[in-house]
Scaffold this motif. Structure first.
Motif, short mmCIF file in Angstrom:
data_model
loop_
_atom_site.label_atom_id
_atom_site.label_comp_id
_atom_site.label_asym_id
_atom_site.label_seq_id
_atom_site.Cartn_x
_atom_site.Cartn_y
_atom_site.Cartn_z
N GLU A 35 0.82 -1.21 0.00
CA GLU A 35 0.00 0.00 0.00
C GLU A 35 0.86 1.26 0.00
O GLU A 35 0.54 2.23 -0.70
N GLU A 38 1.88 1.95 -3.43
CA GLU A 38 0.77 2.48 -4.22
C GLU A 38 0.44 3.92 -3.84
O GLU A 38 0.01 4.72 -4.68
N ARG A 279 -1.59 3.04 9.63
CA ARG A 279 -1.87 3.06 8.20
C ARG A 279 -2.79 4.21 7.80
O ARG A 279 -2.62 4.79 6.71
N ARG A 283 -1.90 7.15 5.02
CA ARG A 283 -2.77 7.57 3.92
C ARG A 283 -2.96 9.09 3.93
O ARG A 283 -2.95 9.74 2.88
#
Length: 290
Positions: A35, A38, A279, A283
């Motif tokens: 992630e 990404e 997390r 983000r």
């Protein structure tokens, strides 16, 4: 050939919780690494890690760089480190960055002559054909920064300010990688943001390597009391709303950083117990840095 700067990009994530074999299941670590790639981060810095702990993150991603941040020279023999580096490099060319450092006397019974010991470690890596341009040093003081310039691919200073970054860039010159770590508290309320920061910073203020670095930057002993003064907290943390945090990160790039390794600090976490992977914070950071 891809340069170290191109390999790690402008932004990375620093996290001790990303080390496999800890409290977080390895499957979640692999998922989180994918992630992060990404989300656009260029690298993960694994706090206090060995070479082997980088491999699962490399295997879970396709272009992401993974670095030890920092491998202690007292806990890992140079010959073994070199052999492990060369094995990873042969399987995943250009994906791994070897960050090494002398750690702290509090954590290493054999701690002595840290500068000379790092030089000897670099000599052993050179003899084993580890490319110097894939090695970075934990460097705070001028001598270690000069060694980062002359014998390695650059420096990864931990717990520093934009002013330190400017001084480091002057010593390193234009070529070597300068990748400081920056702690981030995603909280806009001054009282609670600083409380979270102090809870995490306290242990570091018992380590002379860091307090001496702060003294060289103009802080005083008074700044180290009670988990750190507001002035110290505001200098070594990015906290606040998105615009304020982005401004603090930008200050490190403006001072000469090629890459900033961002460490999200959450309420209740400590340096010895980093807690679960933040997390949601990663983000949000991805949105902040664009």
């Amino acid at each position: 050939m891809v340069t170290l700067q191109e390999s790690v990009g402008r932004y990375g994530i620093w996290s001790a919780a990303l080390r496999p074999g800890g409290a977080t299941p390895d499957a979640e670590i692999r998922e989180a690494a994918a992630e992060l790639e990404e989300l656009g981060f260029g690298a993960a810095w694994l706090g206090g890690s060995g070479v082997e702990q980088a491999v699962p993150l490399i295997e879970a991603t396709s272009r992401f760089a993974v670095a030890t941040g920092i491998l202690s020279i007292w806990q890992h023999e140079a010959a073994d480190t070199a052999a492990r580096f060369l094995e990873v490099e042969s399987r995943h060319p250009g994906r791994f960055v070897l960050g090494i450092g002398a750690s702290h006397a509090k954590f290493a019974a054999q701690y002595q002559r840290p500068y000379s010991s790092v030089v000897g470690y670099l000599d052993a890596l050179d003899a084993a054909k580890v490319p110097a341009e894939r090695v970075v040093l934990a460097a705070l003081g001028p001598k270690m920064l000069e060694l980062s310039r002359d014998r390695a691919g650059g420096a990864h200073p931990y717990l520093v300010t934009p002013e330190h970054t400017a001084q480091a860039r002057e010593i390193l010159g234009a070529g070597p990688l300068l990748a400081p770590e920056l702690k981030v508290v995603l909280d806009s309320a001054p009282q609670t943001a600083r409380a979270t920061a102090r809870g995490y910073l306290g242990m570091y203020l018992t380590l002379p390597n860091y307090t001496n670095s702060f003294l060289r930057l103009g802080f005083t002993e008074d700044d180290f009391a009670n988990g750190g003064s507001d002035r110290l907290i505001d200098a070594v943390y990015a906290w606040g709303d998105d615009a304020r945090i982005r401004s603090r990160i930008d200050a490190f790039h403006a001072a000469g950083a090629d890459h900033v390794a961002l460490q999200v600090v959450t309420p209740g976490s400590t340096a010895g117990a980093p807690g679960p992977l933040p997390r949601a914070g990663w983000r949000r950071l991805a949105g902040i840095v664009g």
